[in-house]
Design an enzyme around this catalytic site. Sequence first.
Site, mmCIF file in Angstrom:
data_model
loop_
_atom_site.group_PDB
_atom_site.id
_atom_site.type_symbol
_atom_site.label_atom_id
_atom_site.label_comp_id
_atom_site.label_asym_id
_atom_site.label_seq_id
_atom_site.Cartn_x
_atom_site.Cartn_y
_atom_site.Cartn_z
ATOM 1 N N GLU A 188 0.819 -1.221 0.000
ATOM 2 C CA GLU A 188 0.000 0.000 0.000
ATOM 3 C C GLU A 188 0.849 1.266 0.000
ATOM 4 O O GLU A 188 0.534 2.235 -0.709
ATOM 5 C CB GLU A 188 -0.943 -0.017 1.205
ATOM 6 C CG GLU A 188 -2.098 -0.982 1.087
ATOM 7 C CD GLU A 188 -1.705 -2.422 1.384
ATOM 8 O OE1 GLU A 188 -0.554 -2.645 1.834
ATOM 9 O OE2 GLU A 188 -2.533 -3.316 1.193
ATOM 10 N N HIS A 237 -9.924 -5.986 9.666
ATOM 11 C CA HIS A 237 -10.581 -5.800 8.365
ATOM 12 C C HIS A 237 -11.980 -5.218 8.556
ATOM 13 O O HIS A 237 -12.852 -5.426 7.716
ATOM 14 C CB HIS A 237 -10.689 -7.130 7.606
ATOM 15 C CG HIS A 237 -9.387 -7.715 7.167
ATOM 16 N ND1 HIS A 237 -8.479 -8.235 8.041
ATOM 17 C CD2 HIS A 237 -8.837 -7.841 5.934
ATOM 18 C CE1 HIS A 237 -7.425 -8.677 7.386
ATOM 19 N NE2 HIS A 237 -7.607 -8.448 6.104
#
Length: 338
Positions: free
Chosen positions: A62, A130
């Site tokens: 990322e 998550h």
Amino acid sequence: MRRLSIAEALREGIAEEMRRDPSVFCLGEDIAVPGGWGGAFTVTLGLEEEFPDRMLNTPIAELGFFGAAVGAAVAGMRPIADVQYGDFLFLAMDQIVNNAAKLRYMSGGTVSVPLVMRAPVGATGRGSQHAQSMERYFTGVPGMKVVAVSNAYDAKGVLKSAVRDDNPVLIFEHKLLYGSKGARTEPGAVDATSEVPDEDYTVPLHRAAVRREGSQVTILAWLLMAHLASQAAERLSAEGIEAEVIDVRSLSPIDYETIGASVRKTGRVVLVEEGPRSGGVSAEIAAGLMEHCGNDLLAPVVRVASPDVPVPFTPVLEEAYRPDVARIVEGVRRVLRD
């Protein structure tokens, strides 16, 4: 006019912006795998067929691909970066906070960063890493706009506004609102479909939306909570309590003009937020309410939020964690008692 899901509306908006402007491109993990899901939630499904050179699959890195997106934006492109789960934004914080959000200011306005970042959030049976509500970590960062969409019309219009904006825009999307179909259907998903016009349109990045008119109390919410707030308002109406529901939608900047007009009418506010109570967006809005329309408040603001714990993985505990309609109704009753 068609009725689309949020995933379909976002996909259509991305495609239209890519056709309109050749500088628009998408990058992210698994967003353009032939035969794949179209990202984690089908938003980019099939776009690689029409735009094979502008749909870029990235490594699971990322910080790296957000850096590439920032660099491309500075160089004149208009990237749309897709992070599979909002929680992974932490891995790209340096690029988002220290570069994307600050370069325009640090360059005296000579450098623009027209970067769109899309991030799914919300507790959906995926465990603590998550499932977080990430809005709280970015609404206090100067130099970027933060939006949270709760229906298909807004999702497409906000996406198009964000692509055309010269500042970095972070769009939060709730996993239970996408309306994904087939194998990607989310248990417990809420119908966030809405009519979407065929013609081009945009939704402003700085305005809240009044979802339901009311006279006795204002309920402020966003993402999934905006839907639960509307359900709570309907339940309260059966008891003779008329609540106004505002989808805050723009989390930075916050639209105190629309919110203030409602507060001046009702005098009472309930803030609803998925995510820990301490340090949340609702805390910022509560303080803002005191600054902008504190004299119009007839009772202390009530917050309905998640407890200060990580998001549980066990379904029963996750249900207990996330605010629901019953807790919102009780919050309204509480503010009306004060």
